[in-house]
Enzyme design. Structure first.
Site, short mmCIF file in Angstrom:
data_model
loop_
_atom_site.label_atom_id
_atom_site.label_comp_id
_atom_site.label_asym_id
_atom_site.label_seq_id
_atom_site.Cartn_x
_atom_site.Cartn_y
_atom_site.Cartn_z
N TYR A 166 0.83 -1.21 0.00
CA TYR A 166 0.00 0.00 0.00
C TYR A 166 0.86 1.25 0.00
O TYR A 166 2.04 1.23 0.36
CB TYR A 166 -0.96 0.01 1.20
CG TYR A 166 -0.32 0.26 2.54
CD1 TYR A 166 -0.16 1.56 3.03
CD2 TYR A 166 0.14 -0.80 3.33
CE1 TYR A 166 0.43 1.79 4.26
CE2 TYR A 166 0.73 -0.57 4.56
CZ TYR A 166 0.87 0.72 5.02
OH TYR A 166 1.46 0.95 6.25
N CYS A 167 0.24 2.35 -0.42
CA CYS A 167 0.82 3.69 -0.31
C CYS A 167 -0.34 4.60 0.07
O CYS A 167 -1.28 4.16 0.71
CB CYS A 167 1.52 4.10 -1.62
SG CYS A 167 0.42 4.23 -3.05
N SER A 168 -0.31 5.85 -0.34
CA SER A 168 -1.41 6.76 0.00
C SER A 168 -2.70 6.37 -0.71
O SER A 168 -3.74 6.21 -0.08
CB SER A 168 -1.04 8.20 -0.36
OG SER A 168 0.07 8.61 0.39
#
Length: 169
Positions: A101-103
């Site tokens: 995941y990231c933003s």
């Protein structure tokens, strides 16, 4: 009045796309439209709802170290993005269930691609990223424990955060 062929083609494409859309779900329609324009279907994706129900999954955080330090998912392993290397992913995770995941899912999509190319077989991208995780009221943590703080990446991307406390620290 006849219906143009393009509408039939669009309808067929929509129906063919339904299975992929089922796993890519966010609460905000506007956020979903933005994500569909930003992300591709080149890697497997899971929704926040699906991730929350998974057992024995390892999350990998592909944001900057500064974003990770503000908050991250519980027990997430920071792997970064700008300077990502496979060395940051423990070898013993090669056959584990991984969710990157990231933003919002763009950076993590690229890291997911690299992991798949390196032979990691059970890896997915979190559709909507940690922003959707927070927006659906799931907990995040920092060195002090559970927190409401979330790094919004920048002002523009932070507009997609409807929950949590925006922190640029």
């Amino acid at each position: 009045m006849s219906i143009p062929v393009q509408f039939y083609i669009l309808g067929i494409l929509f129906l063919l796309h339904l299975p992929a859309m089922a796993q890519k779900k966010v609460e905000s329609k506007a956020y979903g439209i933005m994500l569909d324009g930003l992300l591709s279907d080149t890697v497997p994706a899971v929704s926040v709802e699906q991730l929350a129900k998974m057992d024995d999954v390892v999350t990998l955080d592909s944001r900057s170290k500064e974003e990770y330090e503000v908050s991250h998912m519980k027990n997430a392993i920071w792997v970064g993005y700008e300077d990502f290397t496979l060395d940051r992913v423990p070898e013993n995770l090669k056959n584990k269930k991984l969710v990157v995941y990231c933003s919002v899912g763009a950076r993590s999509q690229k890291v997911t691609t690299k992991l798949l190319e390196a032979g990691y077989n059970n890896v997915s991208n979190l559709y909507g990223g940690i922003f959707e995780w927070i927006n659906q009221n799931h907990p995040v943590y920092n060195d002090e424990g559970q927190t409401k703080k979330i790094h919004p990446y920048n002002f523009v991307w932070g507009l997609w955060l409807s929950e949590g406390e925006k922190s640029y620290d």
